[in-house]
Design an enzyme around this catalytic site. Structure first.
Site, PDB file in Angstrom:
ATOM      1  NE  ARG A  84       1.832  -6.455  10.675  1.00 57.89           N
ATOM      2  CZ  ARG A  84       2.804  -6.143   9.814  1.00 57.89           C
ATOM      3  NH1 ARG A  84       3.951  -6.815   9.829  1.00 57.89           N
ATOM      4  NH2 ARG A  84       2.632  -5.178   8.944  1.00 57.89           N
ATOM      5  NE  ARG A 121      10.750  -4.799  10.735  1.00 56.83           N
ATOM      6  CZ  ARG A 121       9.988  -3.812  10.266  1.00 56.83           C
ATOM      7  NH1 ARG A 121      10.363  -2.553  10.417  1.00 56.83           N
ATOM      8  NH2 ARG A 121       8.855  -4.073   9.638  1.00 56.83           N
ATOM      9  NE  ARG A 149      -7.445   1.869  14.194  1.00 53.96           N
ATOM     10  CZ  ARG A 149      -7.059   2.982  14.800  1.00 53.96           C
ATOM     11  NH1 ARG A 149      -6.337   3.855  14.134  1.00 53.96           N
ATOM     12  NH2 ARG A 149      -7.402   3.236  16.045  1.00 53.96           N
ATOM     13  NE  ARG A 176       9.231  -6.510   5.681  1.00 55.27           N
ATOM     14  CZ  ARG A 176       8.118  -5.798   5.838  1.00 55.27           C
ATOM     15  NH1 ARG A 176       7.636  -5.092   4.820  1.00 55.27           N
ATOM     16  NH2 ARG A 176       7.492  -5.795   7.005  1.00 55.27           N
ATOM     17  CE  LYS A 232      -2.454  -0.983   3.636  1.00 58.41           C
ATOM     18  NZ  LYS A 232      -1.891  -2.322   3.893  1.00 58.41           N
TER      19      LYS A 232
END
Length: 217
Positions: free
Chosen positions: A172, A161, A88, A127, A13
């Site tokens: 999430r 992370r 949201r 990542r 996004k």
């Protein structure tokens, strides 16, 4: 154009918002930027947000909505904007509708970036970030370093992370499905939703989005 950008974490996004805003000559308004700007400028809303954040609590809807309304009232947003990360949830969407209606304007489109859940997990969990410079980002599949675990740019250690772990990503996603995804049905009932696939190269997704928005006008 007045656009709301929605999609799960890992859909790209932020990247797409920047390109689309530039192509459409409208400001990109993200929740993160709103918080940072208000807190750094010491606005009343910023002080309220910081107090909640420092206490480890979520910032209430009314504070976020207030920040968004102030930002949309700025001169550069008179002819349109692209909202990223707001609304949201449905209550924020309803508040946004009421605010826009009061100004006798309305949204033109809600762009829904669609990505399969397994692809989201693959994108985020893969990542790897450089410990020396967090702007140096690699990926175990899409952007591998020349030497495993070592940053190509500065030689720093690459690590995953904590919030990029698969379990955290799936949590999430669950939050997204529960809290944010319902706004798609809310806006679909208004005939505003334009859904595109967010798979492929960045420029391909941008072109797909621009084409869909033009056809929707």
């Amino acid at each position: 154009m007045r656009i709301v950008l929605v999609g799960p974490p890992g859909a790209g996004k932020g990247t797409q918002a920047a390109f689309l805003a530039k192509n459409l000559s409208i400001p990109h308004i993200s929740t993160g930027d709103l918080f940072r700007a208000n807190i750094s400028q010491g606005t009343e809303l910023g002080k309220q947000a910081k107090a909640f954040m420092d206490a480890g609590n979520l910032v209430p809807d009314e504070v976020t909505i207030g920040m968004a309304k102030d930002r949309m009232a700025q001169p550069d947003a008179v002819n349109g904007f692209l909202l990223d990360g707001f609304p949201r949830n449905v209550s924020q969407a309803e508040a946004l509708d009421a605010s826009l209606k009061a100004d006798d304007v309305q949204l033109d489109a809600v762009l829904d970036l669609e990505v399969p859940e397994d692809e989201v997990v693959k994108r985020i969990a893969g990542r790897r970030i450089c410990r020396k410079d967090s702007s140096h980002v690699f990926h175990v599949t899409y952007s591998q370093p020349k030497v495993e675990g070592v940053c190509d740019v500065c030689g720093g250690e690459l690590y995953q992370r904590d919030d990029d772990s698969e379990d955290t990503v799936r949590n999430r996603l669950e939050v997204y499905h529960t809290q944010t995804e319902p706004i798609i049905d809310y806006y679909r009932a208004q005939g505003l939703v334009v859904t595109i696939s967010a798979l492929g190269k960045v420029d391909e997704v941008t072109a797909r989005a621009m084409d869909a928005l033009k056809r929707d006008k």
